[in-house]
Write a protein that holds these residues in place. Structure first.
Motif, PDB file in Angstrom:
ATOM      1  N   TYR A   1      32.639  50.164  37.340  1.00 55.24           N
ATOM      2  CA  TYR A   1      32.200  49.158  38.300  1.00 55.24           C
ATOM      3  C   TYR A   1      31.925  47.833  37.595  1.00 55.24           C
ATOM      4  CZ  TYR A   1      29.030  46.837  41.611  1.00 55.24           C
ATOM      5  OH  TYR A   1      28.413  45.944  42.441  1.00 55.24           O
ATOM      6  N   VAL A   2      32.469  46.731  38.164  1.00 55.95           N
ATOM      7  CA  VAL A   2      32.234  45.388  37.624  1.00 55.95           C
ATOM      8  C   VAL A   2      31.177  44.718  38.495  1.00 55.95           C
ATOM      9  CG1 VAL A   2      33.240  43.144  37.088  1.00 55.95           C
ATOM     10  CG2 VAL A   2      34.585  45.233  36.765  1.00 55.95           C
ATOM     11  N   ASP A   3      29.970  44.605  37.962  1.00 50.02           N
ATOM     12  CA  ASP A   3      28.830  44.088  38.737  1.00 50.02           C
ATOM     13  C   ASP A   3      28.667  42.596  38.460  1.00 50.02           C
ATOM     14  OD1 ASP A   3      26.594  43.758  40.202  1.00 50.02           O
ATOM     15  OD2 ASP A   3      25.237  44.783  38.830  1.00 50.02           O
ATOM     16  N   LYS A   4      29.562  41.796  39.034  1.00 49.25           N
ATOM     17  CA  LYS A   4      29.491  40.351  38.790  1.00 49.25           C
ATOM     18  C   LYS A   4      29.673  39.541  40.064  1.00 49.25           C
ATOM     19  CE  LYS A   4      31.220  36.743  35.684  1.00 49.25           C
ATOM     20  NZ  LYS A   4      29.902  36.487  35.074  1.00 49.25           N
ATOM     21  N   PHE A   5      30.420  40.062  41.041  1.00 50.83           N
ATOM     22  CA  PHE A   5      30.729  39.313  42.259  1.00 50.83           C
ATOM     23  C   PHE A   5      31.136  40.292  43.356  1.00 50.83           C
ATOM     24  CE2 PHE A   5      34.155  38.803  39.020  1.00 50.83           C
ATOM     25  CZ  PHE A   5      34.940  39.856  39.435  1.00 50.83           C
ATOM     26  N   THR A   6      31.294  39.768  44.543  1.00 52.37           N
ATOM     27  CA  THR A   6      31.827  40.537  45.673  1.00 52.37           C
ATOM     28  C   THR A   6      33.281  40.142  45.848  1.00 52.37           C
ATOM     29  OG1 THR A   6      29.675  40.644  46.775  1.00 52.37           O
ATOM     30  CG2 THR A   6      31.639  41.030  48.131  1.00 52.37           C
ATOM     31  N   ALA A   7      34.170  41.083  45.615  1.00 49.81           N
ATOM     32  CA  ALA A   7      35.604  40.790  45.605  1.00 49.81           C
ATOM     33  C   ALA A   7      36.234  40.977  46.999  1.00 49.81           C
ATOM     34  CB  ALA A   7      36.313  41.692  44.604  1.00 49.81           C
TER      35      ALA A   7
ATOM     36  N   ASP B   1      33.206  45.962  46.284  1.00 45.32           N
ATOM     37  CA  ASP B   1      32.924  46.438  44.927  1.00 45.32           C
ATOM     38  C   ASP B   1      34.238  46.564  44.145  1.00 45.32           C
ATOM     39  OD1 ASP B   1      30.206  46.728  45.569  1.00 45.32           O
ATOM     40  OD2 ASP B   1      30.572  48.723  46.406  1.00 45.32           O
ATOM     41  N   LEU B   2      34.244  46.038  42.925  1.00 45.09           N
ATOM     42  CA  LEU B   2      35.435  46.062  42.078  1.00 45.09           C
ATOM     43  C   LEU B   2      35.286  47.123  40.989  1.00 45.09           C
ATOM     44  CD1 LEU B   2      38.174  44.663  41.255  1.00 45.09           C
ATOM     45  CD2 LEU B   2      36.799  43.348  39.624  1.00 45.09           C
ATOM     46  N   PHE B   3      36.345  47.940  40.823  1.00 46.57           N
ATOM     47  CA  PHE B   3      36.408  48.926  39.749  1.00 46.57           C
ATOM     48  C   PHE B   3      37.656  48.660  38.915  1.00 46.57           C
ATOM     49  CE2 PHE B   3      33.703  50.853  42.867  1.00 46.57           C
ATOM     50  CZ  PHE B   3      32.804  51.619  42.148  1.00 46.57           C
ATOM     51  N   VAL B   4      37.541  48.869  37.589  1.00 48.82           N
ATOM     52  CA  VAL B   4      38.652  48.651  36.659  1.00 48.82           C
ATOM     53  C   VAL B   4      38.780  49.881  35.768  1.00 48.82           C
ATOM     54  CG1 VAL B   4      39.583  47.207  34.817  1.00 48.82           C
ATOM     55  CG2 VAL B   4      38.247  46.160  36.662  1.00 48.82           C
ATOM     56  N   TRP B   5      40.033  50.287  35.482  1.00 41.36           N
ATOM     57  CA  TRP B   5      40.261  51.377  34.537  1.00 41.36           C
ATOM     58  C   TRP B   5      41.609  51.192  33.836  1.00 41.36           C
ATOM     59  CZ3 TRP B   5      40.948  51.744  39.711  1.00 41.36           C
ATOM     60  CH2 TRP B   5      42.140  52.301  40.187  1.00 41.36           C
TER      61      TRP B   5
ATOM     62  N   ILE C   1      39.649  37.214  43.697  1.00 39.91           N
ATOM     63  CA  ILE C   1      39.070  36.229  44.614  1.00 39.91           C
ATOM     64  C   ILE C   1      37.783  36.818  45.168  1.00 39.91           C
ATOM     65  CG2 ILE C   1      39.404  34.892  46.729  1.00 39.91           C
ATOM     66  CD1 ILE C   1      42.394  35.084  46.300  1.00 39.91           C
ATOM     67  N   THR C   2      36.724  36.017  45.168  1.00 41.89           N
ATOM     68  CA  THR C   2      35.432  36.492  45.658  1.00 41.89           C
ATOM     69  C   THR C   2      35.225  36.097  47.120  1.00 41.89           C
ATOM     70  OG1 THR C   2      34.147  34.509  45.128  1.00 41.89           O
ATOM     71  CG2 THR C   2      34.573  36.069  43.334  1.00 41.89           C
ATOM     72  N   ASP C   3      34.134  36.593  47.695  1.00 44.00           N
ATOM     73  CA  ASP C   3      33.809  36.269  49.084  1.00 44.00           C
ATOM     74  C   ASP C   3      33.466  34.799  49.266  1.00 44.00           C
ATOM     75  OD1 ASP C   3      31.516  36.490  47.584  1.00 44.00           O
ATOM     76  OD2 ASP C   3      30.329  37.412  49.192  1.00 44.00           O
ATOM     77  N   LYS C   4      33.239  34.075  48.176  1.00 40.53           N
ATOM     78  CA  LYS C   4      32.960  32.643  48.242  1.00 40.53           C
ATOM     79  C   LYS C   4      34.211  31.796  48.008  1.00 40.53           C
ATOM     80  CE  LYS C   4      28.226  33.332  46.559  1.00 40.53           C
ATOM     81  NZ  LYS C   4      27.240  33.000  45.488  1.00 40.53           N
ATOM     82  N   GLY C   5      35.355  32.453  47.849  1.00 38.96           N
ATOM     83  CA  GLY C   5      36.584  31.714  47.588  1.00 38.96           C
ATOM     84  C   GLY C   5      36.740  31.320  46.143  1.00 38.96           C
ATOM     85  N   GLU C   6      35.894  31.875  45.267  1.00 37.96           N
ATOM     86  CA  GLU C   6      35.994  31.586  43.839  1.00 37.96           C
ATOM     87  C   GLU C   6      37.049  32.486  43.199  1.00 37.96           C
ATOM     88  OE1 GLU C   6      31.412  30.280  42.843  1.00 37.96           O
ATOM     89  OE2 GLU C   6      31.943  32.405  42.837  1.00 37.96           O
ATOM     90  N   LEU C   7      37.585  32.018  42.064  1.00 36.13           N
ATOM     91  CA  LEU C   7      38.604  32.783  41.348  1.00 36.13           C
ATOM     92  C   LEU C   7      38.086  33.130  39.952  1.00 36.13           C
ATOM     93  CD1 LEU C   7      41.497  33.905  41.109  1.00 36.13           C
ATOM     94  CD2 LEU C   7      42.206  31.641  40.303  1.00 36.13           C
ATOM     95  N   TYR C   8      38.080  34.428  39.660  1.00 39.19           N
ATOM     96  CA  TYR C   8      37.709  34.900  38.325  1.00 39.19           C
ATOM     97  C   TYR C   8      38.938  35.560  37.692  1.00 39.19           C
ATOM     98  CZ  TYR C   8      32.711  34.153  39.050  1.00 39.19           C
ATOM     99  OH  TYR C   8      31.476  33.587  39.249  1.00 39.19           O
ATOM    100  N   MET C   9      39.080  35.338  36.360  1.00 39.35           N
ATOM    101  CA  MET C   9      40.205  35.921  35.645  1.00 39.35           C
ATOM    102  C   MET C   9      39.761  36.398  34.269  1.00 39.35           C
ATOM    103  SD  MET C   9      43.407  33.443  36.614  1.00 39.35           S
ATOM    104  CE  MET C   9      44.562  34.676  36.067  1.00 39.35           C
ATOM    105  N   TRP C  10      40.453  37.432  33.787  1.00 37.95           N
ATOM    106  CA  TRP C  10      40.246  37.883  32.413  1.00 37.95           C
ATOM    107  C   TRP C  10      41.447  38.703  31.972  1.00 37.95           C
ATOM    108  CZ3 TRP C  10      38.048  39.883  36.682  1.00 37.95           C
ATOM    109  CH2 TRP C  10      37.972  41.260  36.855  1.00 37.95           C
ATOM    110  N   GLY C  11      41.556  38.920  30.674  1.00 35.09           N
ATOM    111  CA  GLY C  11      42.703  39.637  30.121  1.00 35.09           C
ATOM    112  C   GLY C  11      43.482  38.773  29.159  1.00 35.09           C
ATOM    113  N   GLY C  12      44.809  38.965  29.125  1.00 38.34           N
ATOM    114  CA  GLY C  12      45.638  38.275  28.142  1.00 38.34           C
ATOM    115  C   GLY C  12      46.508  37.195  28.737  1.00 38.34           C
ATOM    116  N   VAL C  13      47.806  37.155  28.338  1.00 33.74           N
ATOM    117  CA  VAL C  13      48.732  36.092  28.731  1.00 33.74           C
ATOM    118  C   VAL C  13      48.805  36.000  30.246  1.00 33.74           C
ATOM    119  CG1 VAL C  13      51.113  35.302  28.585  1.00 33.74           C
ATOM    120  CG2 VAL C  13      50.048  36.416  26.632  1.00 33.74           C
ATOM    121  N   GLY C  14      48.846  34.767  30.763  1.00 38.92           N
ATOM    122  CA  GLY C  14      48.887  34.547  32.202  1.00 38.92           C
ATOM    123  C   GLY C  14      47.504  34.333  32.770  1.00 38.92           C
ATOM    124  N   SER C  15      46.484  34.470  31.924  1.00 35.56           N
ATOM    125  CA  SER C  15      45.109  34.241  32.349  1.00 35.56           C
ATOM    126  C   SER C  15      44.800  32.750  32.179  1.00 35.56           C
ATOM    127  CB  SER C  15      44.178  35.139  31.539  1.00 35.56           C
ATOM    128  OG  SER C  15      42.856  35.009  31.992  1.00 35.56           O
TER     129      SER C  15
END
Length: 580
Positions: free
Chosen positions: A235-241, A217-221, A254-268
């Motif tokens: 809680y970010v309810d989108k994938f299993t991290a 479970d992923l949490f962001v603050w 990185i998810t349990d499937k080896g996928e990469l998700y990104m968000w935010g600003g520069v460097g994304s």
């Protein structure tokens, strides 16, 4: 003198009789006289003015304390005062040693140590203590907490224990990552908002942070964008991290499937701000991720990709320093021939990766660095810029690489910790040999897995390099005890002394043999001189010195003195005259 000795003996006998009387009274159940039970006792002496005691009482107290009763009243008072002070000091030493043992036993179960800059409370040493540390120092609030993971960025740190307690500190009381009272930022504070979430690891950006639970479970603050501020973990309810990394203003998961998700600003994935997680297209499943302040490094099983800001060659694409909005494979690593990627790291202006050494029997490999390292963080000697990944020759069998802004750390196969780069604020946790600069490109060992200041420090379990400071969480200490270490050091000292004495003995034997040989050669030369034909230096026709019986010092053949016959005929002919 004999009378004084007898008097002293009498007082000691009296004290012994009084002790026997006390024991007898106790057995009979009779109440003893208070004065009889207080001779020499520290509690009684502390409560009374000994200067007002009579000579008789002074001597009784001294005798009970096994002190001499000889001398004037002034001497008796002085002696009793000194005896009382000695006992107080012993009690203090015993109490201090007891407290040391208590702290030692707690700290050795696994603690957190810090070194470096501390102007914003980033070392977690408490309010009022903002001094830099040039050697690793334990964080008192995390002593014995058995922290399993640490993360940091800027001046903020987060520690997660094996029981999923999360602590944050630093940020000078104004960073939204550190949740809680603004007056308590300089000491680790437990984040109650994550209680019960089974947190396993965290990552920190400039003003935001993430956590992952044991179940993924992923949490962001914190504050990620101008309109995206989360005062408590959400809680970010989108994938299993399975892994998360934060840059200054972006997040990579990185998810349990080896996928990469990104968000935010520069460097994304784009220059513009991405408010929600977006899937990044990769040719293979992703194993490893690292975020610099404005760039990202990702690795599959055997390939490494980079994107974001390319300034300072931090992306590793040769002379191409342009910004990349999508992942680009680093050709130099691909050309190495499919070796396994064990770890990746990203600093502000530099990057790194660990590539497996197929001949190694353990999970370790060679370290490669690239980008700009004007504080020696590339560990390439005098070379401060590398446009492509370049092998670090001073380290081998590396397991983990941790990149900070201007310094790095690495853990090798036997869990030894190395640090290098800038040491301006003591962030390396050790001294450096350089005297004209405050940095070093040479990795050096830091003391872990040994006894430091009489307390065992476990080997590094989790390490992070913040901006000019370093945090190390340790395993429980499993090495020898202090007494065992003393014995080992004493044994080592004796062995070194024995080896030194043996070397000295061999040198003496060698010198004696050389002296004997020189004496033998001299004797040999003397015999040759005395038994060989000696030619005259004044008369070349002289066949050799022949003494005249009447004048033995004058040659019969040439008439010159023996003093002029110094040429040994055998030496002139280049032989040794047959003398052995």
């Amino acid at each position: 003198m004999k009378l004084k000795e007898e008097a002293e003996k009498q007082y000691r006998d009296n004290a012994s009789r009084e002790l026997a009387k006390k024991a007898s009274n106790a057995e009979g159940g009779r109440k003893e006289n208070d004065a009889d039970s207080t001779w020499g006792k520290i509690a009684y002496l502390n409560a009374n003015d000994i200067a007002k005691l009579s000579n008789d009482h002074l001597k009784r107290h001294l005798a009970a304390r096994n002190e001499s009763i000889e001398g004037s009243k002034k001497k008796l008072i002085e002696r009793l005062s000194n005896s009382i002070e000695d006992e107080k000091q012993r009690e203090v030493r015993i109490a201090l040693e007891k407290e040391h043992c208590r702290i030692r036993d707690i700290e050795q179960t696994g603690s957190v140590y810090i070194a470096g800059k501390n102007d914003q409370g980033q070392l977690g040493l408490g309010l009022g203590d903002y001094d830099d540390r040039h050697e690793f120092t334990v964080i008192p609030a995390l002593r014995g907490k058995q922290v399993g993971h640490v993360s940091a960025y800027g001046s903020v740190s987060i520690a997660t224990t094996l029981t999923s307690e999360v602590y944050s500190w630093g940020g000078n009381g104004v960073n939204p990552i550190v949740i809680g009272n603004a007056d308590s930022f300089a000491s680790p504070q437990q984040m109650k908002e994550l209680d019960g979430e089974e947190t396993e690891m965290t990552s920190v950006g400039s003003t935001h942070a993430c956590s992952i639970s044991q179940a993924g479970d992923l949490f962001v603050w914190g504050k990620l964008g101008s309109d995206d501020t989360r005062l408590v973990p959400q809680y970010v309810d989108k994938f299993t991290a399975t892994s998360v990394a934060c840059g200054a203003k972006h997040i990579a998961v990185i998810t349990d499937k080896g996928e990469l998700y990104m968000w935010g600003g520069v460097g994304s994935i784009e220059q513009s701000y991405q408010a929600k997680p977006m899937l990044v297209k990769m040719p293979e499943p992703i194993k490893l991720i690292a975020c610099g302040s404005q760039h990202t490094i990702a690795a599959t099983e055997s390939r490494v990709f980079s994107w974001g800001c390319g300034d300072g060659y931090r992306l590793g694409h040769g002379n191409d320093c342009s910004e990349k909005s999508s992942p680009c494979e680093i050709a130099t690593i691909t050309e190495l021939g499919g070796s396994q990627i064990l770890d990746v790291g990203a600093g502000t202006w530099h990057s790194a990766c660990v590539i497996s050494n197929e001949s190694s029997a353990n999970e370790s490999g060679f370290l490669y660095t690239w980008g700009s390292g004007y504080c020696g963080q590339l560990s390439l000697g005098k070379q401060s810029i590398a446009t492509t990944p370049t092998k670090v020759k001073e380290l081998s069998e590396v397991k983990e690489i941790i990149c900070g802004r201007t310094h790095n750390a690495a853990i090798v196969h036997d869990d030894v910790l190395y640090t290098w780069g800038s040491n301006e604020h003591g962030q390396l946790g050790r001294s450096i040999e350089e005297t004209d600069v405050t940095f070093t490109p040479h990795p050096g060992i830091v003391e872990f897995g040994t006894i430091v200041n009489r307390i065992g420090r476990g080997t590094p379990k989790s390490v992070v390099c913040g901006h000019d400071f370093t945090v190390v969480a340790t395993q429980p200490y499993e090495g020898p005890s202090e007494q065992e270490m003393i014995k080992l050091l004493e044994s080592k000292r004796r062995k070194e002394q024995e080896e030194k004495e043996e070397v000295a003995r061999l040198l003496r034997v060698q010198e004696e043999e050389q002296t004997r040989q020189r004496a033998a050669d001299a004797e040999k030369k003397k015999i040759r001189y005395l038994t060989s034909k000696r030619l005259c230096t004044m008369d070349s026709s002289c066949p050799g010195f022949t003494y005249e019986s009447s004048t033995p010092s004058v040659c019969r053949e040439c008439g010159f003195s023996v003093a002029f016959h110094t040429i040994v005929a055998d030496e002139q002919n280049g032989t040794d005259g047959g003398i052995k």
